[in-house]
Structure formats: structure tokens, C-alpha cells
Write a protein that holds these residues in place. Structure first.
Motif, mmCIF file in Angstrom:
data_model
loop_
_atom_site.group_PDB
_atom_site.id
_atom_site.type_symbol
_atom_site.label_atom_id
_atom_site.label_comp_id
_atom_site.label_asym_id
_atom_site.label_seq_id
_atom_site.Cartn_x
_atom_site.Cartn_y
_atom_site.Cartn_z
ATOM 1 N N GLN A 104 3.245 -5.890 6.134
ATOM 2 C CA GLN A 104 2.909 -5.961 4.708
ATOM 3 C C GLN A 104 2.049 -7.177 4.382
ATOM 4 O O GLN A 104 1.097 -7.094 3.592
ATOM 5 C CB GLN A 104 4.198 -5.959 3.883
ATOM 6 C CG GLN A 104 4.884 -4.609 3.881
ATOM 7 C CD GLN A 104 6.381 -4.698 3.610
ATOM 8 O OE1 GLN A 104 6.969 -5.775 3.622
ATOM 9 N NE2 GLN A 104 7.005 -3.558 3.367
ATOM 10 N N ASP A 107 -1.442 -6.629 5.659
ATOM 11 C CA ASP A 107 -2.170 -5.772 4.715
ATOM 12 C C ASP A 107 -2.610 -6.582 3.498
ATOM 13 O O ASP A 107 -3.712 -6.390 2.971
ATOM 14 C CB ASP A 107 -1.295 -4.603 4.267
ATOM 15 C CG ASP A 107 -1.141 -3.536 5.344
ATOM 16 O OD1 ASP A 107 -1.939 -3.547 6.311
ATOM 17 O OD2 ASP A 107 -0.227 -2.691 5.226
ATOM 18 N N ASP A 110 -5.687 -8.508 4.259
ATOM 19 C CA ASP A 110 -6.853 -7.617 4.275
ATOM 20 C C ASP A 110 -7.324 -7.297 2.856
ATOM 21 O O ASP A 110 -8.533 -7.284 2.566
ATOM 22 C CB ASP A 110 -6.520 -6.315 5.005
ATOM 23 C CG ASP A 110 -6.374 -6.499 6.506
ATOM 24 O OD1 ASP A 110 -6.866 -7.528 7.026
ATOM 25 O OD2 ASP A 110 -5.777 -5.633 7.157
ATOM 26 N N GLU A 111 -6.362 -7.036 1.971
ATOM 27 C CA GLU A 111 -6.721 -6.666 0.596
ATOM 28 C C GLU A 111 -7.356 -7.835 -0.151
ATOM 29 O O GLU A 111 -8.311 -7.647 -0.917
ATOM 30 C CB GLU A 111 -5.473 -6.150 -0.129
ATOM 31 C CG GLU A 111 -5.087 -4.750 0.312
ATOM 32 C CD GLU A 111 -3.592 -4.528 0.417
ATOM 33 O OE1 GLU A 111 -2.818 -5.425 0.042
ATOM 34 O OE2 GLU A 111 -3.208 -3.445 0.901
ATOM 35 N N ASN A 146 2.549 -5.715 -1.935
ATOM 36 C CA ASN A 146 2.951 -5.891 -0.546
ATOM 37 C C ASN A 146 3.790 -7.146 -0.356
ATOM 38 O O ASN A 146 4.754 -7.153 0.417
ATOM 39 C CB ASN A 146 1.717 -5.947 0.363
ATOM 40 C CG ASN A 146 1.173 -4.571 0.673
ATOM 41 O OD1 ASN A 146 1.906 -3.595 0.696
ATOM 42 N ND2 ASN A 146 -0.121 -4.481 0.903
#
Length: 197
Positions: A104, A107, A110-111, A146
Motif C-alpha cells: 500500500q 502504491d 507511485d501515486e 492507501n
């Protein structure tokens, strides 16, 4: 003596000009952070970026950079912690939660990376501005989700690992929440959006 007075006046004008520049930057910072979820944290983390030429876009980008840096640090921490816990016997009750948390937070990194790229591509007044803004808001919001999903995976357990991870994730979540607010704020009609890098 006249030359001396002239130099003195020039220096005084320069000081007043710099002070005015600084006051304008601080006014922008205070107005930008005043309605953020964590205003004191917002001001503290963004003060170094509140220069005389700063715009709301610059502050939004700076907020994302700060959150991204902390998220990357958190990602490294939870990945290292997971590696250490995999070597423990018997398996820790937090191992499964930590495994999910690693994914999580990765991620989330990355976001936020995509968000920063999107903000750099935004230009006020262009046809694509709202599209880029919507993407940036969506990815930052997902990054925040996340973060808190990682926390919820530990449930109500009070183990040392769970408490430590929760504290670190909450810290990142607060920064990301402020970044999301500042991104949303640049969508206003009087935003004064500038370029920024």
C-alpha cells in the motif's frame, strides 16, 4: 556626506523591498494553509518554499514533494521491517498486516510521483488544466486512502510494531492531507497559479 546618505537611502529602500517581498510570501503561506486540515504543520513544512515569487501552484508542488519524500522514507522503513520479521519464528501476528502495508505504501509513493508530474504539466488557462487537476486530486486522494488502509490492517492490536507503523503512517497521512487541500485550492478562479518546477 551626500554620497553616504545616498547609499544609506538605497540600502533602506532595498531592505523595505525585501521585507515587502517576504511579507507577501508569508501572507500567501498563511492564507494557503489557514484552512488546511493541519494548518500549523502546513506552515512549518512549507515555510522554506514561501519565497517572494511563490505561487499557490509552487506551494502545492512543494507540499507534494514533502509528502513524497516522507512516503519514500516510510516505504523503505516498512520494507526493511518486513524483511526482519520474515526471519522471526514463530511468525509475528503483525506479519500479514505489514506485508499488505508494504504494498500500500509503495502504491502511495507511485501515486504521489504521478501527482507531482501532473502538477508540473498543468498550465492555467489551457483546455487541459482541469483534466490535469482532476488527475492530481484523484491520485493524491488515493495515496491518502492507501496510507490509512495500511493502518487499518493492524486493527486494534497494540504491539510495538503496529504502534510504530501507525505513528509513522499517520505522520505521512497528515502531510498528504495538506497536499490534497493545496492541490484543490489551485482550482479556484483567483488562484494566481504560476509555473513552478
Amino acid at each position: 556626506m551626500q554620497t553616504h546618505n545616498g547609499n544609506y537611502q538605497s540600502i533602506l529602500v532595498l531592505i523595505l523591498f525585501v521585507s515587502s517581498f517576504s511579507a507577501t510570501a508569508q501572507d500567501l503561506l498563511r492564507s494557503s494553509c489557514s484552512h488546511a486540515r493541519y494548518p500549523a504543520l502546513c506552515i512549518k513544512t512549507l515555510s522554506p518554499y514561501a519565497t517572494g515569487s511563490a505561487t499557490p501552484m509552487d506551494l502545492a508542488q512543494a507540499a507534494v514533494r514533502v509528502s513524497l519524500a516522507r512516503s519514500r522514507s516510510l516505504s523503505t522503513y516498512v520494507t526493511t521491517l518486513q524483511s526482519q520479521m520474515q526471519q522471526q519464528a514463530p511468525p509475528s501476528t503483525d506479519r500479514a498486516a505489514l506485508k499488505d502495508c508494504v504494498l500500500q505504501i509503495a502504491d502511495s509513493v507511485d501515486e504521489l510521483t504521478r501527482t507531482l508530474t501532473e502538477l508540473k504539466n498543468m498550465r492555467v488557462g489551457t483546455a487541459s488544466f482541469q483534466w490535469h487537476l482532476s488527475n492530481a486530486r484523484t491520485w493524491t486522494s488515493t495515496s491518502l486512502t492507501n496510507c490509512y488502509s495500511c493502518i487499518s490492517g493492524f486493527g486494534g492490536r497494540d504491539g510495538k510494531v503496529g504502534l510504530d507503523v501507525k505513528q509513522r503512517v499517520n505522520s505521512v497521512g497528515m502531510l498528504t492531507s495538506n497536499a490534497l487541500y493545496l492541490i484543490t485550492r489551485i482550482g479556484g478562479d483567483d488562484n494566481g497559479v504560476g509555473g513552478g518546477n
